[in-house]
Scaffold this motif. Structure first.
Motif, PDB file in Angstrom:
ATOM      1  N   ARG A  57       0.825  -1.204   0.000  1.00 17.86           N
ATOM      2  CA  ARG A  57       0.000   0.000   0.000  1.00 17.86           C
ATOM      3  C   ARG A  57       0.863   1.260   0.000  1.00 17.86           C
ATOM      4  NH1 ARG A  57      -4.045  -0.900   4.947  1.00 17.86           N
ATOM      5  NH2 ARG A  57      -5.498   0.508   3.900  1.00 17.86           N
ATOM      6  N   GLU A 113      -4.292  11.064  -9.566  1.00 16.27           N
ATOM      7  CA  GLU A 113      -3.776   9.702  -9.450  1.00 16.27           C
ATOM      8  C   GLU A 113      -3.684   9.274  -7.989  1.00 16.27           C
ATOM      9  OE1 GLU A 113      -2.365   5.992 -10.682  1.00 16.27           O
ATOM     10  OE2 GLU A 113      -3.303   7.614 -11.825  1.00 16.27           O
ATOM     11  N   ASP A 151      -7.188   8.498  -6.745  1.00 21.82           N
ATOM     12  CA  ASP A 151      -7.663   7.212  -7.283  1.00 21.82           C
ATOM     13  C   ASP A 151      -7.044   6.039  -6.515  1.00 21.82           C
ATOM     14  OD1 ASP A 151      -9.400   8.200  -9.182  1.00 21.82           O
ATOM     15  OD2 ASP A 151      -7.886   8.267 -10.772  1.00 21.82           O
ATOM     16  N   ARG A 152      -5.739   6.132  -6.248  1.00 21.45           N
ATOM     17  CA  ARG A 152      -5.055   5.046  -5.539  1.00 21.45           C
ATOM     18  C   ARG A 152      -5.543   4.942  -4.093  1.00 21.45           C
ATOM     19  NH1 ARG A 152       1.204   4.554  -7.614  1.00 21.45           N
ATOM     20  NH2 ARG A 152       0.806   4.971  -9.825  1.00 21.45           N
ATOM     21  N   ARG A 206      -8.508   5.757  -2.954  1.00 20.34           N
ATOM     22  CA  ARG A 206      -9.848   5.137  -2.960  1.00 20.34           C
ATOM     23  C   ARG A 206      -9.742   3.626  -3.086  1.00 20.34           C
ATOM     24  NH1 ARG A 206     -13.526   7.784  -7.411  1.00 20.34           N
ATOM     25  NH2 ARG A 206     -15.156   6.577  -6.361  1.00 20.34           N
ATOM     26  N   ASP A 207      -8.826   3.182  -3.941  1.00 20.60           N
ATOM     27  CA  ASP A 207      -8.663   1.736  -4.145  1.00 20.60           C
ATOM     28  C   ASP A 207      -8.031   1.069  -2.928  1.00 20.60           C
ATOM     29  OD1 ASP A 207      -8.581  -0.700  -5.806  1.00 20.60           O
ATOM     30  OD2 ASP A 207      -6.412  -0.401  -5.698  1.00 20.60           O
ATOM     31  N   LEU A 208      -6.984   1.657  -2.389  1.00 22.09           N
ATOM     32  CA  LEU A 208      -6.264   1.041  -1.275  1.00 22.09           C
ATOM     33  C   LEU A 208      -7.086   1.008   0.007  1.00 22.09           C
ATOM     34  CD1 LEU A 208      -2.766   2.664  -1.859  1.00 22.09           C
ATOM     35  CD2 LEU A 208      -3.316   0.243  -2.097  1.00 22.09           C
ATOM     36  N   GLY A 252     -10.395   1.343   0.098  1.00 23.99           N
ATOM     37  CA  GLY A 252     -11.754   0.856  -0.135  1.00 23.99           C
ATOM     38  C   GLY A 252     -12.804   1.891   0.217  1.00 23.99           C
ATOM     39  N   ASP A 305     -15.188   5.510  -0.961  1.00 31.45           N
ATOM     40  CA  ASP A 305     -15.963   5.977  -2.107  1.00 31.45           C
ATOM     41  C   ASP A 305     -15.608   7.389  -2.536  1.00 31.45           C
ATOM     42  OD1 ASP A 305     -17.835   3.636  -2.242  1.00 31.45           O
ATOM     43  OD2 ASP A 305     -18.302   4.331  -0.202  1.00 31.45           O
ATOM     44  N   ARG A 337     -12.347  12.968  -6.000  1.00 29.90           N
ATOM     45  CA  ARG A 337     -12.850  11.761  -6.654  1.00 29.90           C
ATOM     46  C   ARG A 337     -14.081  11.318  -5.869  1.00 29.90           C
ATOM     47  NH1 ARG A 337     -10.686  12.904 -10.674  1.00 29.90           N
ATOM     48  NH2 ARG A 337      -9.251  11.640 -11.937  1.00 29.90           N
ATOM     49  N   THR A 397     -16.836   7.167   3.055  1.00 30.10           N
ATOM     50  CA  THR A 397     -17.533   5.966   2.580  1.00 30.10           C
ATOM     51  C   THR A 397     -19.042   6.206   2.592  1.00 30.10           C
ATOM     52  OG1 THR A 397     -17.561   5.054   4.820  1.00 30.10           O
ATOM     53  CG2 THR A 397     -15.733   4.405   3.395  1.00 30.10           C
TER      54      THR A 397
END
Length: 404
Positions: free
Chosen positions: A15, A35, A38-39, A41-43, A45, A47, A67, A138
């Motif tokens: 991470r 960027e 985006d990362r 949000r993904d790492l 989890g 929204d 985002r 979230t």
């Protein structure tokens, strides 16, 4: 149990690598912000993710990148430090977690309308100073833990570096544009005179407060100005622009350079408090036969006259503009300006050298000025005084009275 801890450590390492890899350094600032969000949000989890940068003067946080909350940026959302969720993060400069979002603890209507249930926010700091706030959210209830906080703080460090680069880039671009618009790329064509100027930045930013200017007067005379606002960067360039414009205005209503500089001094003291400006203002008579010179804390110009040794004009040096000495009389001195004579005005970066007396540099300049066309004069002076790597900005203006 040990195996689970190892897996957690490996996951944490991946991470961290995801938000610090070298590819991010090759992105421009806007793309880097997107960027990173985006990362994150993904790492994590989550929204939503947003970056709000501090407007220092207004003491407000301004939505800069988002985002899942893009409307924040589109609407130019702002919130004062200390108000609402992001304002509390900024005020305390500590991570803040909201397990449950309500209208009591969040003032941003976009967060409420989006349906965000839980929030985590961390301050963005640079050298201990607040830069902004980074927060994630979230749409379902979430208990953020210490690992989440640490990861978000790591991302905030990257945002801090990027925001400083962004600010420096914007300031430099704005200052360069301003300076280029104010330092004439082409001097006016005037009867009986030849003109040439040079400007060389002495700092990596490429911008400062040095300038020169030439303009015609209602009398048919010509105003010649060289000035130097203390400091470097955008603020100095802005002050330089205002001072230059004000002096042009005063020159239209004053027949005496000292009177114009007196009015300019009042303006600088009142409207540019804290800044210090030196200036030389010379009025060339309509018949081109004389120079009337007033000096405000500035290096005196050099005059080369056919048949005579080059000299530094014996003009009285009055205090710089903005020095706060109101009521003190300023002086003007009149000098002959015979045909073929060359006047060289400059800022101190041309002659100042570390470990050397200022007068030594002035003497070197005085000897270097040739009785020649002005393009030759500027080229000779710049070459003789070794201006390839100046320690300070250089503005140089050469004026020659035509022989005909």
């Amino acid at each position: 149990m040990v195996r689970a801890e190892v897996l957690r450590d490996e996951q944490r390492l991946r991470r961290i690598e995801a938000v610090t890899d070298a590819t991010l350094s090759r992105l421009d600032v806007a793309d880097l912000f997107d960027e990173l969000l985006d990362r994150v949000r993904d790492l994590l989890g989550v929204d939503t993710a947003a970056i709000l940068l501090l407007d220092v003067r207004a003491q407000q946080l301004v939505a800069t990148a988002a985002r899942g909350l893009e409307e924040e940026v589109r609407q130019g959302f702002r919130v004062s430090v200390g108000r609402g969720f992001a304002g509390q993060v900024a005020l305390t400069r500590q991570p803040v977690i909201l397990q449950t979002v309500t209208s009591d603890n969040v003032v941003n209507p976009i967060l409420l309308e989006t349906g965000v249930q839980s929030l985590l926010g961390v301050p963005i700091l640079a050298r201990g100073e607040l830069v902004g706030v980074l927060h994630v959210g979230t749409l379902t209830p979430r208990r953020f833990d210490l690992d989440d906080v640490r990861l978000l703080e790591l991302v905030a460090d990257r945002v801090s570096l990027a925001s400083r680069a962004r600010e420096n880039t914007l300031d430099q671009a704005a200052a360069l544009a301003l300076q280029r618009s104010l330092i004439p790329t082409e001097l006016p064509r005037l009867s009986g005179l030849e003109l040439a100027g040079r400007y060389v930045p002495g700092h990596a930013s490429g911008v400062g407060g040095d300038w020169y200017d030439v303009f015609t007067l209602p009398s048919g005379g010509v105003g010649v100005v060289v000035g130097d606002v203390s400091g470097h960067g955008l603020q100095s360039a802005v002050v330089m622009g205002r001072v230059r414009s004000a002096l042009r205005a005063y020159a239209l209503v004053c027949d005496d350079p000292a009177e114009a500089l007196t009015l300019l001094d009042r303006k600088v003291v009142h409207f540019e408090a804290g800044s210090l400006t030196t200036a030389l203002y010379a009025m060339i008579s309509p018949d081109r036969e004389t120079l009337r010179v007033s000096v405000a804390g500035h290096p005196r110009p050099v005059l080369a006259v056919p048949g005579h040794p080059n000299t530094v004009l014996a003009a009285h040096i009055d205090p710089p503009l903005g020095a706060g000495r109101q009521g003190q009389r300023r002086h003007s001195t009149t000098f002959d300006f015979p045909p073929g004579s060359v006047l060289v005005a400059y800022t101190d970066g041309l002659v100042e050298r570390r470990g050397e007396l200022f007068d030594t540099g002035v003497a070197r300049l005085t000897e270097a000025v040739p009785l020649a066309p002005v393009d030759t004069v500027t080229a000779t002076v710049m070459a003789t005084l070794d201006t390839e790597h100046p320690a300070d900005d250089i503005a140089l203006l050469a004026v020659r009275r035509s022989l005909g």
